[in-house]
Design a protein around this motif. Structure first.
Motif, short mmCIF file in Angstrom:
data_model
loop_
_atom_site.label_atom_id
_atom_site.label_comp_id
_atom_site.label_asym_id
_atom_site.label_seq_id
_atom_site.Cartn_x
_atom_site.Cartn_y
_atom_site.Cartn_z
N VAL A 51 -3.59 -7.79 -9.80
CA VAL A 51 -2.81 -7.68 -11.05
C VAL A 51 -1.62 -6.89 -11.06
N ARG A 52 -1.53 -5.88 -10.13
CA ARG A 52 -0.31 -5.02 -10.24
C ARG A 52 0.99 -5.82 -9.51
N MET A 53 0.50 -6.79 -8.32
CA MET A 53 1.50 -7.48 -7.61
C MET A 53 1.89 -8.65 -8.77
N GLU A 54 1.07 -9.29 -9.59
CA GLU A 54 1.74 -10.24 -10.43
C GLU A 54 2.51 -9.55 -11.67
N ARG A 55 2.30 -8.46 -11.78
CA ARG A 55 3.24 -7.38 -12.62
C ARG A 55 4.61 -7.55 -12.00
N ASP A 56 4.56 -7.00 -10.66
CA ASP A 56 5.74 -6.77 -10.04
C ASP A 56 6.47 -7.98 -9.82
N GLU A 57 5.88 -9.14 -9.52
CA GLU A 57 6.31 -10.48 -9.17
C GLU A 57 7.25 -11.08 -10.44
N ARG A 58 6.45 -10.65 -11.53
CA ARG A 58 7.05 -11.21 -12.93
C ARG A 58 8.44 -10.60 -13.24
N ALA A 59 8.44 -9.28 -12.95
CA ALA A 59 9.46 -8.32 -13.28
C ALA A 59 10.47 -8.75 -12.16
N ALA A 60 10.35 -8.94 -11.01
CA ALA A 60 11.21 -9.55 -9.98
C ALA A 60 11.84 -10.87 -10.21
N LEU B 94 10.35 -9.09 3.34
CA LEU B 94 10.07 -9.94 1.98
C LEU B 94 9.74 -8.97 0.86
N PRO B 95 9.74 -9.46 -0.40
CA PRO B 95 9.21 -9.02 -1.35
C PRO B 95 7.82 -8.43 -1.30
N HIS B 96 7.50 -7.38 -1.63
CA HIS B 96 6.53 -6.71 -1.07
C HIS B 96 5.09 -7.14 -1.72
N TRP B 97 5.00 -8.16 -2.69
CA TRP B 97 3.73 -8.75 -2.88
C TRP B 97 3.45 -10.21 -2.09
N LEU B 98 4.12 -10.21 -0.76
CA LEU B 98 4.04 -11.42 -0.06
C LEU B 98 3.47 -10.84 1.20
N ALA B 99 2.81 -11.43 1.78
CA ALA B 99 2.15 -11.26 3.21
C ALA B 99 3.30 -11.35 4.34
N GLN B 100 3.65 -10.47 5.17
CA GLN B 100 4.61 -10.49 6.03
C GLN B 100 4.23 -9.54 7.32
N PRO B 101 4.98 -9.72 8.44
CA PRO B 101 4.59 -8.99 9.47
C PRO B 101 5.17 -7.57 9.34
N TYR B 102 4.25 -6.62 10.22
CA TYR B 102 4.68 -5.15 10.37
C TYR B 102 5.25 -5.04 11.67
N VAL B 103 6.55 -4.22 11.78
CA VAL B 103 7.18 -4.48 12.87
C VAL B 103 7.40 -2.60 13.03
N ARG B 104 7.04 -2.12 14.28
CA ARG B 104 7.02 -0.69 14.59
C ARG B 104 8.51 -0.47 14.63
N LEU C 271 0.82 -1.38 0.06
CA LEU C 271 0.02 -0.11 -0.04
C LEU C 271 0.86 1.19 0.04
N ALA C 272 2.09 1.01 0.49
CA ALA C 272 2.78 2.48 0.60
C ALA C 272 3.36 2.75 -0.94
N ARG C 273 3.21 1.70 -1.59
CA ARG C 273 3.75 1.70 -3.20
C ARG C 273 2.45 2.22 -4.06
N GLU C 274 1.45 1.44 -3.75
CA GLU C 274 0.20 1.68 -4.65
C GLU C 274 -0.72 2.61 -3.89
#
Length: 539
Positions: free
Chosen positions: A407-416, A457-467, A344-347
């Motif tokens: 859609v956007r995350m699939e785009r980014d994952e393919r590029a990565a 982790l890559p930004h299309w993956l679920a992951q923890p948020y650490v303050r 969300l910080a990107r999109e």
């Protein structure tokens, strides 16, 4: 498996209860507006052994003039899905300071749950005002009465979730009192009542371990669970019988599932790549599916399953539409903001659109779909548009955001993945560096956050948020804070407000202790009052 008076000749206690619950190891915490039926259903699909309901306010729940729809918003008895066979094992959590009201509320739903839990851990201001949660910690006779009243009056066992005290000795004494009052399972959240918000800090696993060694009933450990690897580490360090997660599990509903390669992305012609999801088609969508070597290396970044967050979000939405039980739009929005947070910080346009989603989740004229909720091992259909997406309702808006994000995350994952393939051909591409990452991993966008020490982790993956930790305070600022808290404590003591006075005194001690190491010490030795950790906004 369910545990009720109808299925047992006697009320189960201690480890008999634990075994009847299936000897759970992974537990979804009670979370206001967040551990609702739809979320519990999603969590069970990803290895959650046991789940707790959101906190139910006993005083409100038993009001005779309260409409049934308002009661159902706390715990739905009308549709028969909460506490049904597919929603077991289940523990219902209540908050209260009146034993009579607590028993009345618990009796109303005991036939649908396996146990009733008392919230002794909520540290928020609303709990102080309502006199429940962690703000009962100083009134041991009342807590004993609450637990013993349920123990004597219910047909199902009573459990308790609590926070620790400043010392191990008082924490252990407290836990023994809860056990003696009749609690058959204890969940120990290893943080103080004062550890919340920016002062969350780390949970103290040593205190949880001390509790486990001191009592005879099962103990669940709560706190510091970010990644799947933390589960085993917590069990080993504390000796606990199970691990409960709140915030960590909200950012990744699959937190409890072991790692496995994700499914390949589909190979779609660019002309139809967004037929069901909008107009964000790109030429990258025409590429062949990602190869197995890439998917296996991606999975190696964690010992647990880190799914594509847009997939989790759509699965959650799919569940909400297939259940009769109402899911609040506020709950859906909260879940989506957490699941999608890495992107969300990107999109930012999608973040803004998500923030504007409001209103009733579904149109009033909507009928429940004919299709049934698939079994946990069966896939949910998220690849085709649902009829509700054509309605004017919050669900349609939520779905549009999630599909566009996918859609956007699939785009980014393919590029990565193309960058990964290039890095993987280089000599030494599979040799980890000092931070445990290979060049190929870094090509995907993985790195270590130097502020927190946590792997990102890559930004299309679920992951923890650490303050991130708060900036260090200087001696003068700490001294002023200690003086202010001392004054606050004195005023509270004069007014007879024991809980508020104790909280202020603890804060004063922490600030005073920090002064001793805040000046003239290396930065790494300074007391961090805001160390990163799992959140603490739940019961």
């Amino acid at each position: 498996m369910t545990v009720t008076a109808a299925s047992t000749s006697r009320k189960l206690s201690g480890y008999d209860l634990y075994r009847a619950l299936g000897s759970p190891k992974t537990v979804v915490a009670p979370m206001v507006d967040q551990s609702e039926l739809a979320w519990r259903t999603l969590a069970r699909r990803y290895n959650a052994d046991l789940a707790y309901t959101p906190m139910i306010n006993a005083k409100i729940f038993i009001q005779p003039k309260l409409k049934q729809s308002a009661k159902d918003s706390q715990y739905d008895l009308t549709h028969g899905e909460e506490g049904s066979t597919v929603d077991r094992p289940l523990v219902a959590q209540f908050c209260a300071h009146d034993p009579v009201a607590l028993l009345a509320g618990a009796k109303a739903i005991e036939h649908t749950v396996d146990a009733v839990d008392i919230n002794l851990g909520c540290p928020q201001e609303i709990a102080r005002k309502g006199r429940y949660g962690a703000f009962l910690m100083d009134d041991w006779p009342l807590i004993h009465s609450l637990i013993s009243t349920l123990h004597d009056g219910l047909n199902v066992p009573v459990t308790a979730k609590f926070r620790v005290f400043e010392t191990v000795e008082k924490t252990v004494e407290y836990a023994k009192m809860l056990e003696n009052a009749g609690a058959q399972i204890l969940t120990c959240h290893g943080r103080l009542r004062e550890q919340r918000g920016q002062n969350t800090g780390l949970a103290d696993w040593d205190k949880i371990c001390a509790v486990k060694e001191a009592v005879k009933v099962p103990v669940f450990a709560n706190g510091n669970i970010l990644y799947h690897a933390d589960l085993a580490a917590c069990l080993q360090a504390t000796g606990a019988d199970a691990v409960m997660s709140a915030e960590g599990q909200l950012y990744n509903a699959a937190l409890f599932a072991p790692a496995r390669p994700l499914d390949p992305l589909p190979s779609l012609p660019s002309s139809s790549a967004s037929a069901d999801v909008g107009s964000s088609s790109t030429s990258a969508s025409a590429e062949t599916p990602l190869d197995q070597a890439y998917l296996e290396d991606l999975a190696s970044l964690s010992t647990g399953l880190q799914p594509r967050h847009a997939t989790l979000a759509l699965e959650y939405l799919a569940i909400t539409r297939l259940q009769s039980t109402h899911t609040a739009s506020s709950a859906v929005k909260g879940h989506l903001f957490k699941l999608l947070r890495p992107a969300l910080a990107r999109e930012t346009d999608l973040r803004d659109r998500l923030g504007r989603c409001q209103g009733a989740l579904f149109a009033s004229s909507r009928s429940l779909p004919d299709e049934k909720l698939p079994a946990p091992h069966e896939p949910l259909d998220i690849d085709h548009m649902w009829p509700e997406e054509s309605d004017k309702c919050a669900f349609a808006d939520f779905a549009a955001v999630c599909r566009e994000m996918r859609v956007r995350m699939e785009r980014d994952e393919r590029a990565a993945a193309r960058a990964w393939a290039a890095a993987a051909t280089q000599e030494g591409d599979r040799i980890p560096d000092d931070e445990g990452l290979t060049p190929a991993h870094r090509a995907l966008g993985a790195y270590i956050d130097q502020r927190t020490g946590v792997r990102v982790l890559p930004h299309w993956l679920a992951q923890p948020y650490v303050r991130p930790p708060r900036p260090e305070k200087g001696k003068a600022e700490l001294a002023a804070e200690a003086a202010s808290l001392a004054k606050k404590a004195a005023q509270a003591e004069a007014a007879g407000k024991i809980a508020q006075a104790e909280e202020a005194r603890v804060g004063e001690k922490r600030a005073s202790a920090a002064i001793e190491v805040a000046v003239g010490e290396d930065e790494s030795k300074r007391v961090r009052l805001g160390a990163p950790a799992e959140g603490d906004v739940y019961g």
